[in-house]
Structure formats: structure tokens, C-alpha cells
Design an enzyme around this catalytic site. Structure first.
Site, PDB file in Angstrom:
ATOM      1  N   ARG A 231       0.865  -1.079   0.137  1.00  0.00           N
ATOM      2  CA  ARG A 231       0.203  -0.027  -0.204  1.00  0.00           C
ATOM      3  C   ARG A 231       0.891   1.251   0.045  1.00  0.00           C
ATOM      4  NH1 ARG A 231      -3.483  -2.046   4.994  1.00  0.00           N
ATOM      5  NH2 ARG A 231      -1.196  -2.395   5.383  1.00  0.00           N
TER       6      ARG A 231
ATOM      7  N   SER B 173      -7.418  -4.734   7.100  1.00  0.00           N
ATOM      8  CA  SER B 173      -8.458  -5.453   7.954  1.00  0.00           C
ATOM      9  C   SER B 173      -8.714  -4.765   9.523  1.00  0.00           C
ATOM     10  CB  SER B 173      -7.876  -6.733   8.171  1.00  0.00           C
ATOM     11  OG  SER B 173      -7.592  -7.592   6.791  1.00  0.00           O
TER      12      SER B 173
END
Ligand code: PNS
Length: 161
Positions: free
Chosen positions: A91, A129
Site C-alpha cells: 500500500r 482489515s
């Protein structure tokens, strides 16, 4: 036959993970998703069996993807599947340190195995998450963050709490 392993905790699988899965499945003949059975993690939201099940449901239309759990070292799991490639999504810069360290450590113990990084698509670059779990715990809808089949499973967890 080029086989890749995509490992992770997937607690729960997000659309960012799903994006990496789809793109890996386009590159490799076979993608094995390895769900870490991380007994050390204090309190996962989902059991490893639930995580495997949700991933199987989410990927059922991608024929060259399989899902299973693993214990122990990732490189051993990769070897068991006759693979030489670990796929990870990157990311932002924050991921880089830890991911580079893991990739280098894995190469130290298994020089034949390489890690391939796929850059996360921009729209999913802020997803994680843990963020999904946090939002869900405050009753915020996680639609658009996780695959559709995962939404009721998360709601069920937090409604029970
Ligand atoms: O989704 P995550 O939690 O970022 O995934 C981390 C994972 C599963 C890739 C990592 O913890 C792992 O590979 N664990 C297995 C144990 C292992 O091989 N450790 C050495 C890696 S440095």
C-alpha cells in the site's frame, strides 16, 4: 505451471486483498491463498476456518485460486505447493519496511523463493482489515470495504458482542 502463494491473516479479507488475488490470478497459472493460523494473535475476530470459508466464497468464480490455512513457516508452505513465488500487496511507505524485512528474511532461509510485490490499486490503498474491524465495531457499514459475502458475517460478529 507457475504457482504463486498469497499469504496473510485475512481477518477479514478486504477488497484490497481481493484486488491482489484477482490480479495474481491473471499473472499465474495457480494462486494458493494461505491463511495464517496465527494462534499467537490474541483475539482474531474470525476463526481460521471462518476466514478460509469467507475467502473460498469470495473467490469461487476464479477457477485458478485455492484457499487453505497454514501453520508454521511461510516458506515451508510455499515449498509444499511447489511454488517459488510469494505475492504481497504494497500500500504505502508504511508497508515497505516490514514487507522488505519479511521478503529478505524469507530469502535468507529459502533463497529459491522470491517475493513479488503488487502495488495496491489506488481506491484500496487506505484499506486494512484492522480498519474494517474498527469501523464495524462502531456500527459503521463496511459495504465497499469487503467482499459482499463478508458483510453479513461481520455484522453478525458485532451484533453478538
Ligand atoms: O496479513 P498479514 O498479517 O500482514 O500476513 C503476515 C504473514 C502471514 C505473511 C506473516 O506473518 C508470515 O509469513 N507468517 C508465517 C510465519 C513465518 O514464516 N514467519 C517468518 C516471516 S519473516
Amino acid at each position: 505451471m507457475q504457482i504463486a502463494v498469497y499469504p496473510g491473516s485475512f481477518d477479514p479479507v478486504t477488497l484490497g486483498h481481493f484486488d491482489i488475488i484477482k490480479r495474481s490470478a491473471d499473472i499465474f497459472d495457480q494462486v494458493v491463498i494461505g491463511v495464517l493460523n496465527n494462534s499467537e494473535k490474541k483475539k482474531p475476530l474470525f476463526s481460521v476456518d471462518e476466514r478460509v470459508m469467507m475467502l473460498k466464497e469470495a473467490t469461487r468464480d476464479i477457477p485458478n485460486v485455492t484457499v487453505e490455512s497454514f501453520d508454521g513457516l511461510l516458506v515451508d508452505f510455499v515449498k509444499q505447493h511447489n511454488s517459488k513465488v510469494i505475492v504481497r500487496g504494497l500500500r504505502a511507505l508504511a508497508d515497505f519496511d516490514i514487507e522488505l524485512q519479511m521478503a529478505q528474511a524469507n530469502r535468507m532461509v529459502a533463497p529459491d523463493i522470491d517475493t513479488l510485490f503488487l502495488s495496491t490499486s489506488l481506491e484500496y490503498s487506505c484499506f486494512s482489515s484492522s480498519m474494517v474491524r474498527e469501523y464495524a465495531s462502531y456500527g459503521v457499514s463496511v459495504k465497499g470495504f469487503v467482499p459482499e459475502n463478508v458483510i453479513p458475517k461481520i455484522e453478525e460478529k458485532y451484533n453478538k458482542k
